[in-house]
Write a protein that holds these residues in place. Structure first.
Motif, mmCIF file in Angstrom:
data_model
loop_
_atom_site.group_PDB
_atom_site.id
_atom_site.type_symbol
_atom_site.label_atom_id
_atom_site.label_comp_id
_atom_site.label_asym_id
_atom_site.label_seq_id
_atom_site.Cartn_x
_atom_site.Cartn_y
_atom_site.Cartn_z
ATOM 1 N N LYS A 127 95.765 47.316 -32.880
ATOM 2 C CA LYS A 127 95.811 47.139 -34.333
ATOM 3 C C LYS A 127 94.551 47.698 -35.000
ATOM 4 N N LEU A 128 93.390 47.418 -34.413
ATOM 5 C CA LEU A 128 92.138 47.934 -34.976
ATOM 6 C C LEU A 128 92.119 49.461 -35.016
ATOM 7 N N LEU A 129 92.662 50.082 -33.981
ATOM 8 C CA LEU A 129 92.669 51.543 -33.914
ATOM 9 C C LEU A 129 93.798 52.162 -34.737
ATOM 10 N N GLY A 130 94.773 51.353 -35.122
ATOM 11 C CA GLY A 130 95.873 51.855 -35.930
ATOM 12 C C GLY A 130 96.908 52.631 -35.144
ATOM 13 N N HIS A 131 97.067 52.284 -33.869
ATOM 14 C CA HIS A 131 98.066 52.959 -33.041
ATOM 15 C C HIS A 131 99.436 52.329 -33.240
ATOM 16 N N ALA A 132 100.451 53.157 -33.415
ATOM 17 C CA ALA A 132 101.824 52.672 -33.559
ATOM 18 C C ALA A 132 102.368 52.172 -32.220
ATOM 19 N N HIS A 133 101.920 52.783 -31.127
ATOM 20 C CA HIS A 133 102.443 52.457 -29.803
ATOM 21 C C HIS A 133 101.320 51.985 -28.889
ATOM 22 N N ILE A 134 101.559 50.900 -28.183
ATOM 23 C CA ILE A 134 100.566 50.322 -27.276
ATOM 24 C C ILE A 134 100.196 51.309 -26.170
ATOM 25 N N GLU A 135 101.140 52.179 -25.791
ATOM 26 C CA GLU A 135 100.886 53.155 -24.731
ATOM 27 C C GLU A 135 99.733 54.091 -25.103
ATOM 28 N N THR A 136 99.629 54.418 -26.386
ATOM 29 C CA THR A 136 98.541 55.285 -26.839
ATOM 30 C C THR A 136 97.210 54.610 -26.562
ATOM 31 N N THR A 137 97.109 53.354 -26.903
ATOM 32 C CA THR A 137 95.870 52.610 -26.680
ATOM 33 C C THR A 137 95.573 52.532 -25.185
ATOM 34 N N LEU A 138 96.581 52.203 -24.395
ATOM 35 C CA LEU A 138 96.381 52.055 -22.954
ATOM 36 C C LEU A 138 96.019 53.373 -22.280
ATOM 37 N N ASN A 139 96.722 54.441 -22.634
ATOM 38 C CA ASN A 139 96.522 55.717 -21.945
ATOM 39 C C ASN A 139 95.248 56.442 -22.350
ATOM 40 N N ILE A 140 94.843 56.308 -23.585
ATOM 41 C CA ILE A 140 93.709 57.083 -24.056
ATOM 42 C C ILE A 140 92.402 56.303 -23.993
ATOM 43 N N TYR A 141 92.455 55.018 -24.341
ATOM 44 C CA TYR A 141 91.209 54.290 -24.551
ATOM 45 C C TYR A 141 90.809 53.328 -23.450
ATOM 46 N N THR A 142 91.609 53.196 -22.427
ATOM 47 C CA THR A 142 91.193 52.294 -21.357
ATOM 48 C C THR A 142 90.925 53.097 -20.102
ATOM 49 N N HIS A 143 89.862 52.736 -19.454
ATOM 50 C CA HIS A 143 89.590 53.283 -18.136
ATOM 51 C C HIS A 143 88.907 52.185 -17.333
ATOM 52 N N VAL A 144 89.129 52.208 -16.053
ATOM 53 C CA VAL A 144 88.634 51.144 -15.191
ATOM 54 C C VAL A 144 87.268 51.539 -14.651
ATOM 55 N N THR A 145 86.315 50.620 -14.773
ATOM 56 C CA THR A 145 84.974 50.876 -14.250
ATOM 57 C C THR A 145 84.840 50.247 -12.866
ATOM 58 N N THR A 146 83.859 50.695 -12.107
ATOM 59 C CA THR A 146 83.589 50.124 -10.788
ATOM 60 C C THR A 146 83.289 48.637 -10.916
#
Length: 181
Positions: A123-142
């Protein structure tokens, strides 16, 4: 809980060709409230006051009252302007180059690292689809992998204690296999 002020995003102002005009956002989810801390909100209010003074001094009627404006025309800066300023500042202070989009990405990553809920970040980023948030803005750290592994080991140790009534857990069993007496 901290007190927040709200900035409402309802419009954008450059078309695909880079021409200035007031437009509706690309999607309905782009219309959103941005909650700001009091200090940031105060800085924006001061900027609005300065802009108002400039308009009064110039005597020019302004159709739209943007916050970040060119002092000469009261029009908003072109989209690439902020990236140009950021680039100059990064060079001047010998920092790695970053863009506005990079700052947005960093903010999202920091929100996730702080434990923010994925739907809130969407919601903060204004993405229509949750997949956009998950695919672009999340990455797993060690560090996140290690924390998750620790969670699993602690959970399994608790199950082992309950099942066998002893304090021998998964970690101890693993160590005993690797180093037999």
């Amino acid at each position: 809980m901290m007190i927040h002020k709200v900035l409402v995003l309802r419009k954008h102002f450059y078309d695909e060709d880079g021409n200035y005009q007031l437009l509706k956002p690309k999607t309905s989810s782009s219309v959103r409230d941005i909650h700001l801390d009091l200090e940031t909100f105060s800085v924006l209010k001061d900027l609005i006051r300065q802009n108002k003074k400039l308009r009064l001094i110039s005597g020019e009627k302004v159709k739209h009252k943007f916050i970040f404006i060119k002092e000469s025309s009261f029009e908003p800066f072109r989209n690439s302007y902020v990236n140009e300023v950021l680039n100059k500042l990064c060079k001047r202070f010998e920092l790695p180059r970053i863009t506005v989009h990079g700052l947005r990405h960093s903010c999202a990553s920091l929100l996730f690292a702080a434990g923010a809920d994925i739907k809130v970040v969407q919601k903060l980023l204004g993405h229509a689809h949750i997949e956009t948030t998950l695919n672009i803005y999340t990455h797993v750290t060690t560090e996140e992998i290690e924390k998750t592994t620790d969670l699993l080991i602690n959970y399994l140790n608790e199950l082992t204690k309950k099942s066998y009534g002893s304090h021998t857990g998964v970690t101890e069993l693993k160590n005993q296999k690797n180093h037999p007496n």
